[in-house]
Design an enzyme around this catalytic site. Structure first.
Site, PDB file in Angstrom:
ATOM      1  N   ARG A   1       0.862  -1.181   0.000  1.00 59.64           N
ATOM      2  CA  ARG A   1       0.000   0.000   0.000  1.00 59.64           C
ATOM      3  C   ARG A   1       0.899   1.232   0.000  1.00 59.64           C
ATOM      4  O   ARG A   1       1.972   1.237   0.602  1.00 59.64           O
ATOM      5  CB  ARG A   1      -0.904   0.012   1.236  1.00 59.64           C
ATOM      6  CG  ARG A   1      -1.885  -1.158   1.298  1.00 59.64           C
ATOM      7  CD  ARG A   1      -2.764  -1.042   2.550  1.00 59.64           C
ATOM      8  NE  ARG A   1      -3.760  -2.112   2.605  1.00 59.64           N
ATOM      9  CZ  ARG A   1      -3.596  -3.264   3.241  1.00 59.64           C
ATOM     10  NH1 ARG A   1      -2.455  -3.500   3.889  1.00 59.64           N
ATOM     11  NH2 ARG A   1      -4.541  -4.189   3.240  1.00 59.64           N
TER      12      ARG A   1
ATOM     13  N   LYS B   1      -3.652  -1.044   7.789  1.00 60.91           N
ATOM     14  CA  LYS B   1      -5.101  -0.964   7.632  1.00 60.91           C
ATOM     15  C   LYS B   1      -5.828  -2.065   8.391  1.00 60.91           C
ATOM     16  O   LYS B   1      -6.899  -1.842   8.963  1.00 60.91           O
ATOM     17  CB  LYS B   1      -5.447  -1.033   6.140  1.00 60.91           C
ATOM     18  CG  LYS B   1      -6.893  -0.753   5.809  1.00 60.91           C
ATOM     19  CD  LYS B   1      -7.100  -0.726   4.309  1.00 60.91           C
ATOM     20  CE  LYS B   1      -8.558  -0.437   3.965  1.00 60.91           C
ATOM     21  NZ  LYS B   1      -8.761  -0.419   2.497  1.00 60.91           N
TER      22      LYS B   1
ATOM     23  N   HIS C   1      -2.195   2.691  -6.339  1.00 65.87           N
ATOM     24  CA  HIS C   1      -3.135   1.598  -6.069  1.00 65.87           C
ATOM     25  C   HIS C   1      -3.228   0.646  -7.256  1.00 65.87           C
ATOM     26  O   HIS C   1      -3.400  -0.565  -7.082  1.00 65.87           O
ATOM     27  CB  HIS C   1      -4.513   2.180  -5.742  1.00 65.87           C
ATOM     28  CG  HIS C   1      -5.133   1.555  -4.531  1.00 65.87           C
ATOM     29  ND1 HIS C   1      -4.457   1.400  -3.344  1.00 65.87           N
ATOM     30  CD2 HIS C   1      -6.366   1.030  -4.319  1.00 65.87           C
ATOM     31  CE1 HIS C   1      -5.252   0.819  -2.457  1.00 65.87           C
ATOM     32  NE2 HIS C   1      -6.417   0.576  -3.026  1.00 65.87           N
TER      33      HIS C   1
ATOM     34  N   ARG D   1      -0.517  -1.824  -7.060  1.00 56.88           N
ATOM     35  CA  ARG D   1      -0.861  -2.891  -6.103  1.00 56.88           C
ATOM     36  C   ARG D   1      -1.800  -3.904  -6.741  1.00 56.88           C
ATOM     37  O   ARG D   1      -1.603  -5.116  -6.615  1.00 56.88           O
ATOM     38  CB  ARG D   1      -1.501  -2.252  -4.870  1.00 56.88           C
ATOM     39  CG  ARG D   1      -1.958  -3.227  -3.790  1.00 56.88           C
ATOM     40  CD  ARG D   1      -2.340  -2.434  -2.542  1.00 56.88           C
ATOM     41  NE  ARG D   1      -3.143  -3.211  -1.609  1.00 56.88           N
ATOM     42  CZ  ARG D   1      -2.682  -4.069  -0.723  1.00 56.88           C
ATOM     43  NH1 ARG D   1      -1.386  -4.311  -0.652  1.00 56.88           N
ATOM     44  NH2 ARG D   1      -3.491  -4.709   0.106  1.00 56.88           N
TER      45      ARG D   1
ATOM     46  N   HIS E   1      -4.301  -8.771   3.313  1.00 57.76           N
ATOM     47  CA  HIS E   1      -5.759  -8.726   3.354  1.00 57.76           C
ATOM     48  C   HIS E   1      -6.282  -9.548   4.528  1.00 57.76           C
ATOM     49  O   HIS E   1      -5.843 -10.670   4.749  1.00 57.76           O
ATOM     50  CB  HIS E   1      -6.362  -9.284   2.061  1.00 57.76           C
ATOM     51  CG  HIS E   1      -6.110  -8.429   0.866  1.00 57.76           C
ATOM     52  ND1 HIS E   1      -5.958  -8.934  -0.410  1.00 57.76           N
ATOM     53  CD2 HIS E   1      -5.950  -7.085   0.750  1.00 57.76           C
ATOM     54  CE1 HIS E   1      -5.741  -7.936  -1.251  1.00 57.76           C
ATOM     55  NE2 HIS E   1      -5.740  -6.816  -0.569  1.00 57.76           N
TER      56      HIS E   1
ATOM     57  N   TYR F   1      -9.145  -7.741  -6.305  1.00 57.61           N
ATOM     58  CA  TYR F   1      -7.838  -7.380  -6.855  1.00 57.61           C
ATOM     59  C   TYR F   1      -7.352  -8.249  -8.011  1.00 57.61           C
ATOM     60  O   TYR F   1      -6.379  -7.915  -8.649  1.00 57.61           O
ATOM     61  CB  TYR F   1      -6.792  -7.409  -5.743  1.00 57.61           C
ATOM     62  CG  TYR F   1      -6.933  -6.271  -4.785  1.00 57.61           C
ATOM     63  CD1 TYR F   1      -6.313  -5.055  -5.011  1.00 57.61           C
ATOM     64  CD2 TYR F   1      -7.734  -6.396  -3.659  1.00 57.61           C
ATOM     65  CE1 TYR F   1      -6.454  -3.997  -4.146  1.00 57.61           C
ATOM     66  CE2 TYR F   1      -7.889  -5.346  -2.775  1.00 57.61           C
ATOM     67  CZ  TYR F   1      -7.239  -4.146  -3.015  1.00 57.61           C
ATOM     68  OH  TYR F   1      -7.384  -3.107  -2.142  1.00 57.61           O
TER      69      TYR F   1
END
Length: 454
Positions: free
Chosen positions: A281, A320, A400, A403, A426, A436
């Site tokens: 990230r 996150k 992003h 990623r 995740h 993703y």
């Protein structure tokens, strides 16, 4: 004789007063003149009627000769009133131009629930201990209370709360009493935000993400019965958000070659190569310090992220999700990029420190750590220049997208989903697989042929 005339006049006045207000029919002759003359005033007499201290000659009726129940009254203008005592012991009144649900609304009057429909709702609310009038909270006041109870949240979450509050301050919807908000009202307001105000789906999704739990709090506190925001957003508001697509391997190669060969943008090559080949990230990448790069173990320690608030304050936060704390393996090429970055790093006069962290890999011209916005702008300028030179246009590429591209490439290469989930950080593998990984027809065709020929 004079006193008797005064008493008689007072009786006529009192009777006229109560008849005009449709309060009660009173047995005047059975009530002693001395008590009226000596102690009773109109307001006091009204209370006696309500309390039943004065008996009625017959059951009260409306102007259609229908018997009125206890607490029901019809005023001189024809409007009905129901008086009751709420949970706090306070006297309350509700009104309607119709007594029964089958009654027509008087000409020129707005149709609303009948008095007895309102009585039924009041009775149910009192039985279930639902607070009258939603505690008199407006939508704005409810959200402010909800936000005040959310402690220990991230700064960007706080910023989101402030945005919603500022929107409600400008909207008539924010001043609406919460018990008056119906499902259709909530839907209509969100539709208005998109179709009239031009707000995007993601923005409306965030707004609803604050209002729905705020109204649920009101339900849990017995302020209202139902949550008017408890519906599927996509069934009401058009999802116009742009799907975040990974770029192809060829596009990635072409873009990295362009950056490497460009005289100005080549300084960003190593960093962008790392983003494409680690799946970090951008806030995690910006928070990396020299000590986080473990060359001996060929891995990157990821246990924090760097962000800058709207007040231009730099803060260190945990990743996150809990799964965000991890070690990301490095390929040989990624390792070389990090070595060049550290070797070319110009030591500032004073190392910036953020919440105890020092040695950030990338500093701006003011010797402050670079943040996500820096890299988003760099990539924007790179793509802009690329598309001015080449006929085949490069799609929008952001940190992003780097990623997404890494994750998609690893999935297409056959990496174990659980391994990929760990590297990406995740919490839920469904995010790894559904959000993703961008598998297209050519990928499916290639995989089918590979399986068929194996």
């Amino acid at each position: 004789m004079r006193n008797l005339n005064v008493i008689s006049m007072r009786q006529r006045l009192y009777k006229q007063y109560f008849m005009e207000n449709r309060i009660a029919e009173i047995l005047w002759h059975g009530y002693t003149e001395s008590r009226i003359c000596g102690r009773i005033r109109p307001a006091s007499l009204a209370l006696l009627v309500l309390k039943g201290e004065i008996s009625m000659s017959e059951k009260r009726r409306d102007n259609r000769n229908r018997i009125l129940r206890e607490g029901e009254y019809q005023r001189a203008d024809g409007r009905y009133r129901f008086r009751y005592i709420d949970e706090d012991g306070k006297e309350k009144n509700v009104y309607s131009w119709r007594l029964d649900k089958n009654d027509p609304a008087p000409k020129g009057k707005k149709r609303e629930p009948s008095l007895r429909e309102k009585e039924k709702q009041i009775e149910a609310d009192l039985f279930d201990h639902i607070v009258t009038n939603g505690g008199n909270y407006t939508v704005l006041e409810l959200v402010e209370k909800y936000v005040s109870l959310k402690t220990g949240v991230r700064h960007n979450t706080v910023a989101g709360y402030k945005t919603v509050i500022n929107i409600l301050k400008k909207e008539a919807f924010g001043g609406q009493r919460i018990d008056k908000v119906r499902l259709s009202d909530a839907k209509a307001w969100l539709i208005k935000l998109q179709q009239v105000d031009g707000r995007g789906y993601s923005s409306i999704h965030s707004i609803r993400g604050v209002l729905r739990p705020a109204f649920q709090m009101a339900v849990d506190d017995d302020l209202i019965r139902k949550n008017p925001f408890g519906f599927e957003l996509a069934s009401v508001v058009v999802n116009d958000s742009v799907t975040r697509e990974a770029i192809t391997r060829k596009q990635e190669r072409d873009l990295l070659k362009f950056i490497k060969d460009d005289k100005h943008f080549s300084r960003y090559y190593d960093a962008i190569f790392i983003l494409f080949h680690t799946g970090l990230r951008i806030s995690e990448f910006c928070g990396l310090t020299i000590s986080d790069i473990e060359f001996g173990n060929s891995c990157i320690r990821v246990d924090h992220q760097l962000q800058r608030t709207s007040q231009m304050q730099y803060v260190i936060q945990e990743p996150k999700t809990e799964s965000g704390v991890r070690y990301v393996p490095m390929t040989e090429e990624v390792e070389k990029c990090f070595r060049r970055i550290i070797a070319n790093r110009t030591a500032p006069k004073t190392e910036p420190m953020v919440d105890g962290y020092v040695g950030f890999l990338f500093l701006d011209k003011n010797d402050k750590p670079m943040v996500a916005l820096h890299w988003e702008k760099y990539m924007e300028h790179i793509i802009e220049k690329y598309n001015k030179i080449y006929r085949v246009q490069m799609p929008k590429v952001t940190p992003h997208v780097c990623r997404h591209t890494f994750c998609s490439n690893m999935a297409k290469s056959g990496m174990n989903p659980k391994t990929l989930q760990y590297i990406m950080g995740h919490a839920d593998i469904s995010v790894t697989l559904n959000t993703y990984t961008h598998v297209k027809f050519d990928d499916a065709k290639e995989e089918l042929l590979r399986v068929a020929t194996s």
